[in-house]
Design an enzyme around this catalytic site. Structure first.
Site, PDB file in Angstrom:
ATOM      1  N   PHE A   1      -2.311   7.798  -0.666  1.00 46.91           N
ATOM      2  CA  PHE A   1      -3.390   7.413  -1.574  1.00 46.91           C
ATOM      3  C   PHE A   1      -3.061   6.063  -2.207  1.00 46.91           C
ATOM      4  O   PHE A   1      -1.943   5.822  -2.654  1.00 46.91           O
ATOM      5  CB  PHE A   1      -3.569   8.462  -2.672  1.00 46.91           C
ATOM      6  CG  PHE A   1      -4.803   8.233  -3.480  1.00 46.91           C
ATOM      7  CD1 PHE A   1      -6.049   8.657  -3.018  1.00 46.91           C
ATOM      8  CD2 PHE A   1      -4.742   7.571  -4.695  1.00 46.91           C
ATOM      9  CE1 PHE A   1      -7.201   8.422  -3.755  1.00 46.91           C
ATOM     10  CE2 PHE A   1      -5.894   7.333  -5.444  1.00 46.91           C
ATOM     11  CZ  PHE A   1      -7.121   7.765  -4.967  1.00 46.91           C
TER      12      PHE A   1
ATOM     13  N   ARG B   1      -8.926  -0.259 -10.619  1.00 49.87           N
ATOM     14  CA  ARG B   1      -9.624  -1.157  -9.681  1.00 49.87           C
ATOM     15  C   ARG B   1      -9.250  -2.621  -9.894  1.00 49.87           C
ATOM     16  O   ARG B   1      -9.423  -3.449  -9.019  1.00 49.87           O
ATOM     17  CB  ARG B   1     -11.148  -1.039  -9.877  1.00 49.87           C
ATOM     18  CG  ARG B   1     -11.725   0.322  -9.542  1.00 49.87           C
ATOM     19  CD  ARG B   1     -13.253   0.234  -9.499  1.00 49.87           C
ATOM     20  NE  ARG B   1     -13.905   1.541  -9.550  1.00 49.87           N
ATOM     21  CZ  ARG B   1     -14.150   2.295  -8.486  1.00 49.87           C
ATOM     22  NH1 ARG B   1     -13.778   1.890  -7.284  1.00 49.87           N
ATOM     23  NH2 ARG B   1     -14.760   3.456  -8.610  1.00 49.87           N
TER      24      ARG B   1
ATOM     25  N   ASP C   1     -10.039   2.839  -6.723  1.00 46.32           N
ATOM     26  CA  ASP C   1      -9.694   3.500  -7.982  1.00 46.32           C
ATOM     27  C   ASP C   1      -8.937   4.801  -7.799  1.00 46.32           C
ATOM     28  O   ASP C   1      -8.974   5.430  -6.730  1.00 46.32           O
ATOM     29  CB  ASP C   1     -10.968   3.829  -8.755  1.00 46.32           C
ATOM     30  CG  ASP C   1     -11.730   4.988  -8.121  1.00 46.32           C
ATOM     31  OD1 ASP C   1     -12.031   4.908  -6.917  1.00 46.32           O
ATOM     32  OD2 ASP C   1     -11.992   5.982  -8.824  1.00 46.32           O
TER      33      ASP C   1
ATOM     34  N   ASP D   1     -11.424   6.662   5.338  1.00 46.68           N
ATOM     35  CA  ASP D   1     -10.396   7.696   5.251  1.00 46.68           C
ATOM     36  C   ASP D   1     -10.750   8.774   6.287  1.00 46.68           C
ATOM     37  O   ASP D   1     -10.408   8.634   7.455  1.00 46.68           O
ATOM     38  CB  ASP D   1     -10.412   8.199   3.795  1.00 46.68           C
ATOM     39  CG  ASP D   1      -9.345   9.206   3.466  1.00 46.68           C
ATOM     40  OD1 ASP D   1      -8.404   8.849   2.760  1.00 46.68           O
ATOM     41  OD2 ASP D   1      -9.461  10.357   3.903  1.00 46.68           O
TER      42      ASP D   1
ATOM     43  N   LYS E   1      -7.450   4.314   7.420  1.00 45.64           N
ATOM     44  CA  LYS E   1      -6.330   5.254   7.599  1.00 45.64           C
ATOM     45  C   LYS E   1      -6.564   5.983   8.923  1.00 45.64           C
ATOM     46  O   LYS E   1      -7.240   7.017   8.937  1.00 45.64           O
ATOM     47  CB  LYS E   1      -6.299   6.278   6.457  1.00 45.64           C
ATOM     48  CG  LYS E   1      -5.981   5.732   5.082  1.00 45.64           C
ATOM     49  CD  LYS E   1      -5.960   6.877   4.063  1.00 45.64           C
ATOM     50  CE  LYS E   1      -5.817   6.375   2.642  1.00 45.64           C
ATOM     51  NZ  LYS E   1      -6.076   7.420   1.633  1.00 45.64           N
TER      52      LYS E   1
ATOM     53  N   GLY F   1     -16.262   0.770  -4.694  1.00 48.45           N
ATOM     54  CA  GLY F   1     -14.952   0.314  -4.222  1.00 48.45           C
ATOM     55  C   GLY F   1     -14.897  -1.040  -3.534  1.00 48.45           C
ATOM     56  O   GLY F   1     -13.861  -1.695  -3.543  1.00 48.45           O
TER      57      GLY F   1
ATOM     58  N   ASP G   1     -14.667  -0.322   1.348  1.00 47.49           N
ATOM     59  CA  ASP G   1     -13.296  -0.556   0.888  1.00 47.49           C
ATOM     60  C   ASP G   1     -12.282   0.121   1.797  1.00 47.49           C
ATOM     61  O   ASP G   1     -11.304  -0.480   2.217  1.00 47.49           O
ATOM     62  CB  ASP G   1     -13.116  -0.112  -0.576  1.00 47.49           C
ATOM     63  CG  ASP G   1     -13.522   1.337  -0.823  1.00 47.49           C
ATOM     64  OD1 ASP G   1     -14.078   1.982   0.100  1.00 47.49           O
ATOM     65  OD2 ASP G   1     -13.286   1.832  -1.938  1.00 47.49           O
TER      66      ASP G   1
HETATM   67  P1  IMP Z   1     -14.053   9.088   3.589  1.00 49.93           P
HETATM   68  O1  IMP Z   1     -15.462   9.609   3.572  1.00 49.93           O
HETATM   69  O2  IMP Z   1     -13.063  10.216   3.604  1.00 49.93           O
HETATM   70  O3  IMP Z   1     -13.806   8.110   4.708  1.00 49.93           O
HETATM   71  O4  IMP Z   1     -13.798   8.399   2.200  1.00 49.93           O
HETATM   72  C1  IMP Z   1     -14.231   7.151   1.915  1.00 49.93           C
HETATM   73  C2  IMP Z   1     -14.204   6.893   0.432  1.00 49.93           C
HETATM   74  O5  IMP Z   1     -13.195   7.637  -0.226  1.00 49.93           O
HETATM   75  C3  IMP Z   1     -13.860   5.454   0.171  1.00 49.93           C
HETATM   76  O6  IMP Z   1     -15.015   4.670   0.111  1.00 49.93           O
HETATM   77  C4  IMP Z   1     -13.127   5.501  -1.137  1.00 49.93           C
HETATM   78  O7  IMP Z   1     -14.037   5.401  -2.200  1.00 49.93           O
HETATM   79  C5  IMP Z   1     -12.496   6.860  -1.165  1.00 49.93           C
HETATM   80  N1  IMP Z   1     -11.063   6.829  -0.783  1.00 49.93           N
HETATM   81  C6  IMP Z   1     -10.509   7.231   0.379  1.00 49.93           C
HETATM   82  N2  IMP Z   1      -9.178   7.056   0.385  1.00 49.93           N
HETATM   83  C7  IMP Z   1      -8.878   6.499  -0.814  1.00 49.93           C
HETATM   84  C8  IMP Z   1      -7.652   6.042  -1.406  1.00 49.93           C
HETATM   85  O8  IMP Z   1      -6.538   6.113  -0.832  1.00 49.93           O
HETATM   86  N3  IMP Z   1      -7.759   5.510  -2.654  1.00 49.93           N
HETATM   87  C9  IMP Z   1      -8.945   5.403  -3.326  1.00 49.93           C
HETATM   88  N4  IMP Z   1     -10.094   5.809  -2.799  1.00 49.93           N
HETATM   89  C10 IMP Z   1     -10.078   6.358  -1.553  1.00 49.93           C
END
Ligand code: IMP
Length: 180
Positions: free
Chosen positions: A156, A169, A163, A107, A135, A49, A104
């Site tokens: 999202f 992307r 992606d 979340d 976020k 990402g 990237d």
């Molecule tokens: P986390 O472990 O929940 O913080 O997720 C991180 C990863 O989830 C990021 O590196 C992204 O690849 C993916 N991700 C989280 N939110 C989104 C989104 O809104 N769109 C696309 N990919 C996301």
């Protein structure tokens, strides 16, 4: 701005235009150059990402630095699976080096928390997180995000490297899922 694109089975509308992304990436690059002056940091860009973000940010960094690419996937479709995989591709010695992880989007924060744990075992002199997007409403772990280009709501998003189901992307702007 109401441009809408189709990615696979879903529709997305422009939410962060290219100009705004560029401005915020430049701002953060300046902060990093100021904070890391004289330290020769190692950037570790998290694939897939962050590839566009990393390319744009690095071209704004005007202090000596290195970059390497690592991989740690935990996401499929539009919701986090909670499944975490190992860091792959760390093929340089980061012992005693200041490391800046380029992500990237943060979340839940689980991916970054896991990444930090794994990297600490390699004994860098410091580790900072630099993310394009955050976020805050979704964070599940305590995470110190030193550099963040933009905070966004819980929706999202796709584009500028991010992606949906491996597609989407390749856009200059960032798009948000249109609820139907
Ligand atoms: P986390 O472990 O929940 O913080 O997720 C991180 C990863 O989830 C990021 O590196 C992204 O690849 C993916 N991700 C989280 N939110 C989104 C989104 O809104 N769109 C696309 N990919 C996301």
């Amino acid at each position: 701005m109401s441009r809408v694109i189709q990615v696979r089975d879903k529709q997305f509308a422009v939410s962060i235009p290219e100009e705004q992304i560029r401005k915020e990436v430049k701002r953060v690059a300046k902060e990093i150059c100021r904070d890391y002056e004289g330290t020769q940091p190692v950037f570790l860009a998290v694939l897939n990402g962050s590839f566009i973000f990393a390319a744009d940010l690095l071209r704004e960094i005007d202090i000596p630095c290195e970059i390497s690419f690592v991989r740690l996937a935990s996401y499929q479709g539009v919701s986090t699976t909670g499944e975490i995989r190992e860091v792959m591709g760390l093929n340089m010695d980061i012992t005693g080096r200041p490391v800046i992880v380029l992500e990237d989007i943060v979340d839940t924060g689980l991916t970054m928390a896991h990444m930090l744990e794994t990297l600490k075992a390699h004994n860098p002199s410091s580790i900072d997180i630099c993310t394009l997007l955050l976020k805050p409403g979704k964070l599940q772990v305590k995470l110190d995000v030193r550099y963040c280009c933009m905070e966004i709501p819980n929706d999202f998003i796709v584009g500028y490297g991010l992606d949906y189901d491996s597609f989407g992307r390749n856009t200059k702007d960032i798009y948000t899922l249109v609820d139907k």
